[in-house]
Scaffold this active site. Structure first.
Site, PDB file in Angstrom:
ATOM      1  CB  SER A   8      -0.962  -0.059   1.184  1.00 41.90           C
ATOM      2  OG  SER A   8      -2.053   0.813   1.012  1.00 41.90           O
TER       3      SER A   8
ATOM      4  CG  HIS B 278      -5.622  -2.697  -0.393  1.00 43.06           C
ATOM      5  ND1 HIS B 278      -4.736  -2.459  -1.417  1.00 43.06           N
ATOM      6  CD2 HIS B 278      -5.301  -1.802   0.583  1.00 43.06           C
ATOM      7  CE1 HIS B 278      -3.941  -1.462  -1.095  1.00 43.06           C
ATOM      8  NE2 HIS B 278      -4.255  -1.060   0.127  1.00 43.06           N
TER       9      HIS B 278
ATOM     10  CG  ASP C  62     -10.422  -4.330  -2.279  1.00 42.79           C
ATOM     11  OD1 ASP C  62     -10.186  -3.119  -2.106  1.00 42.79           O
ATOM     12  OD2 ASP C  62      -9.908  -5.214  -1.575  1.00 42.79           O
TER      13      ASP C  62
END
Length: 324
Positions: free
Chosen positions: A176, A301, A268
């Site tokens: 991320s 994620h 997502d």
């Protein structure tokens, strides 16, 4: 500003904003100079350190950082046979976290302990701050704390070499927000390999700057989003200096891995944006003739997928730094 973004885009803007909160956070005042891998790290004053041994391999450091103007922590996983009195050094793997997580997240939410147990490598997991973005914040053009990049590269990195037998062969990986950090730090020339898992590797893609503004506001209450990189139009050069897509040329010679999921927006949102960013970044590297190992998969994620991707990338990272 966040209210105007949401009003203009309605439900879709809210979805995208939430996605960018996750992408940049979960789950630098000017352009950098030319890349030179042979120049030693410029060192700031060595910070004061307190250390605590958690078990046979885990060591936790508490560091008083001048660059941050605060106390911060870093967790180490030490290899078998490590000793500060040894007449050798060890290659190093840095693992960077997302902005909703902390320096403990890799060890608490993945199997990195088991993965690295029989590898002669020092694993470094520093705190990167909530919405820290692995950047020296612009702060209205005046700079000053927090200076995350300066802390990591000019305080922590030299400290590890002088006190903890860290060598000059280094790899960096992150998920991320940490994926963005991994590529930015590799572009500085101090890492031989870098991997991004669901990383924010194209922050200037269409519509993303506006969502970043809203995402910072929602994800890190009380943080003025302009403090990080300024306005995306007025301080465009600052944003580009922190956008891996725009810094891709400076990754030439680094062994690169880019991985992310290909979820649909409705499945997502965060991974949907990460997937688009990852593919655009990989395509940019291809245009420049820079080799990159990619893996785009059906996934979300979350740490379960990042653990799998670290395991997939691990042999590549270790070969690049001569670790076994």
């Amino acid at each position: 500003m966040a209210a105007r973004v949401l009003a203009a885009g309605g439900v879709l803007a809210l979805v995208v904003a939430v996605a960018v909160v996750l992408l940049l956070n979960n789950g630098g005042r000017q352009e950098r100079g030319p890349l030179n891998r042979d120049v030693p790290v410029e060192r700031d004053a060595e910070p004061a350190v307190t250390e605590r041994r958690l078990d046979a391999r885990r060591m936790e450091l508490t560091i008083e950082s001048a660059a941050l103007g605060a106390t911060t922590r870093v967790r180490l996983l030490l290899p078998k046979g490590w000793s500060r009195e040894a007449d050798r050094t060890w290659p190093v793997l840095w693992l960077l976290h997302g902005g909703f997580d902390s320096y403990t997240s890799w060890t608490s939410r993945t199997d990195v302990d088991d993965l690295t147990e029989d590898t002669g490598v020092i694993v470094v997991m520093p705190d990167g701050g909530r919405c820290g973005s692995y950047s020296d914040w612009w702060n209205g053009g005046s700079g000053g704390p927090p200076r995350w990049a300066t802390y990591h590269l000019k305080e922590l990195l030299p400290l590890l070499e002088t006190r903890y037998r860290a060598g000059g062969r280094r790899a960096v990986a992150g998920y991320s927000m940490g994926g963005q950090g991994a590529m930015l730090y590799a572009a500085e020339g101090h890492f031989q390999a870098a991997a991004s898992f669901s990383g924010a590797v194209h922050i200037l893609a269409p519509g993303v700057p506006q969502a970043v503004m809203a995402g910072t506001t929602f994800g890190c209450p009380g943080t003025d989003w302009k403090r990080v990189w300024g306005d995306p139009d007025e301080q465009r050069a600052v944003w580009r200096a922190h956008n891996p897509y725009d810094q891709a040329e400076r990754l030439r010679g680094v062994r690169l891995v880019v991985a992310s999921g290909t979820a649909e927006l409705w499945e997502d949102p965060a991974e949907h944006l990460a997937g688009k960013a990852g593919r655009a970044f990989a395509a940019r590297l291809g245009e420049l003739g820079i080799e990159v190992e990619t893996h785009f998969y059906r996934g979300r994620h979350d740490h379960a997928h990042w653990q799998k991707e670290l395991r997939r990338a691990y042999p590549t990272l270790m070969r690049a730094i001569g670790a076994r």
